[in-house]
Enzyme design. Structure first.
Site, short mmCIF file in Angstrom:
data_model
loop_
_atom_site.label_atom_id
_atom_site.label_comp_id
_atom_site.label_asym_id
_atom_site.label_seq_id
_atom_site.Cartn_x
_atom_site.Cartn_y
_atom_site.Cartn_z
N ARG A 41 0.72 -0.85 -0.23
CA ARG A 41 0.37 -0.30 0.19
C ARG A 41 0.71 1.32 -0.05
NH1 ARG A 41 -4.17 1.80 4.50
NH2 ARG A 41 -3.84 3.58 3.97
N HIS A 42 0.25 2.22 -0.55
CA HIS A 42 0.94 3.79 -0.63
C HIS A 42 1.21 4.40 0.97
CE1 HIS A 42 1.94 4.41 -5.34
NE2 HIS A 42 0.48 3.66 -5.19
N VAL A 43 1.25 3.43 1.96
CA VAL A 43 1.56 3.66 3.20
C VAL A 43 3.22 4.64 3.92
CG1 VAL A 43 1.49 1.81 4.20
CG2 VAL A 43 0.65 3.70 5.30
N ASP A 48 -4.04 2.07 -8.47
CA ASP A 48 -3.04 1.28 -8.62
C ASP A 48 -3.07 -0.27 -8.64
OD1 ASP A 48 -0.31 2.46 -9.15
OD2 ASP A 48 -0.41 2.19 -6.30
#
EC number: 2.8.2.-
Length: 327
Positions: free
Chosen positions: A89-91, A317
């Site tokens: 995840r983008h995190v 994404d």
């Protein structure tokens, strides 16, 4: 109860599934650093090797709320996934052990900060080869004058999108969730370096992606075995070409120098990671087949620009991958 023996009496409990080590991996992917290419590879690899690929439906929330409950909930959700798992995840970096969880192995990939910024700038406006209307769906509220804003004007006239703190983007993915991680400066830089050393198995460089994949296969074979042959497959390359951002233009040398100045800490971090990556490559006998690197820019630190809080506008994404798999 003679004569009524069971399987357990004769053989004991059934053998437990032996998990490879590590069996918990987190890829907290940095936006516009090749992550869609890697996620596509992971989809194929998870089917091939039988690990649990856990992706998130949330693409635009890299920071969690100030209430630590959010961190605890996310960590709990990740930790209860069936192992071996790879969560992506983008995190920004999460410290699992701080909340009583097992600390997973982290991996990530970064790229030259100016190139990353330019890729994001034009991607938000014009999308990529996957569809002409992609950008309209992604940024429907963007006004036409903003969509066609000249990159040099944006940089040289200090538009918020081309100024700090919007340009301070890569370091927070490694620094973490602390508010100071979003402030361009030495504190966030040093904390990010420390986390790279202590919590990341590998941070690769997108410019040398094939070597990144080779090392991932070496370090995590139960996840990445055969990744390079899949990546080099012509069919996969065809899909990868669909993710190239369109209508990119190169800013003037003056504008690029201004970007370098504003991204001083991002470059310090990038070169640190690059040096660590090259040390690792040499240790495992990989030679760098790359062009002579550009000389490091001379940094002149400008006075901090007061701008509004950055907005995370990450691309979706997963959506295009799902579309491909439905075909």
């Amino acid at each position: 109860f003679v004569g009524n023996s069971t399987y357990l009496d004769d053989h004991g409990p059934p053998p437990q599934k032996v998990l490879p080590f590590p069996s918990q991996v987190v890829y907290n992917r940095v936006g516009k650093c090749g992550s869609r290419t890697v996620v596509l590879l992971l989809r194929i690899l998870s089917e091939k090797h039988g690990f649990n690929l856990v992706t998130s439906d949330i693409h635009n929330k890299t920071r969690l709320t100030k209430n630590e409950q959010a961190s605890m909930e996310l960590i709990k959700n990740i930790s209860t996934a069936e192992q071996p798992y790879l969560f992506t995840r983008h995190v920004h970096f999460l410290n699992f052990s701080r909340f009583g969880g097992d600390q997973p192995v982290y991996i990530n990939i970064i790229r030259d900060p100016v190139n990353r910024f330019l890729s994001n700038y034009f991607f938000r406006r014009f999308g990529d080869w996957r569809g002409e209307q992609n950008h309209m769906i992604r940024t429907p509220s963007m006004r036409q004058e903003e969509r066609y804003l000249d990159i040099n004007v944006c940089i040289l006239e200090n538009y918020p999108e081309c100024s700090n703190p919007r340009l301070f983007y890569i370091i927070p993915y490694f620094c973490g969730q602390h508010p100071r991680c979003r402030e361009p400066g030495e504190w966030a830089l040093e904390r990010a370096k420390l986390n790279v050393n202590e919590n990341f198995l590998l941070v690769g460089i997108l410019e040398e992606l094939e070597d990144v994949l080779l090392l991932l296969e070496r370090f995590l074979p139960h996840y990445f075995k055969d990744v390079l042959s899949i990546y080099k497959n012509p069919e996969h390359r065809k899909l990868g070409n669909l993710t190239v951002t369109v209508k990119k233009t190169v800013p003037s040398p003056e504008a690029i120098q201004v970007l370098y100045q504003r991204m001083r800490y991002e470059y310090e971090f990038y070169y640190y990671v690059k040096e660590q990556f090259h040390l690792l490559k040499r240790k495992f006998g990989l030679k760098s087949h790359i062009r002579k690197p550009h000389p490091r820019p001379e940094f002149f630190i400008p006075s901090p620009l007061e701008t509004e809080e950055p907005i995370d506008d990450e691309e979706d994404d997963e959506k295009w991958l799902e579309d491909i798999y439905k075909r």
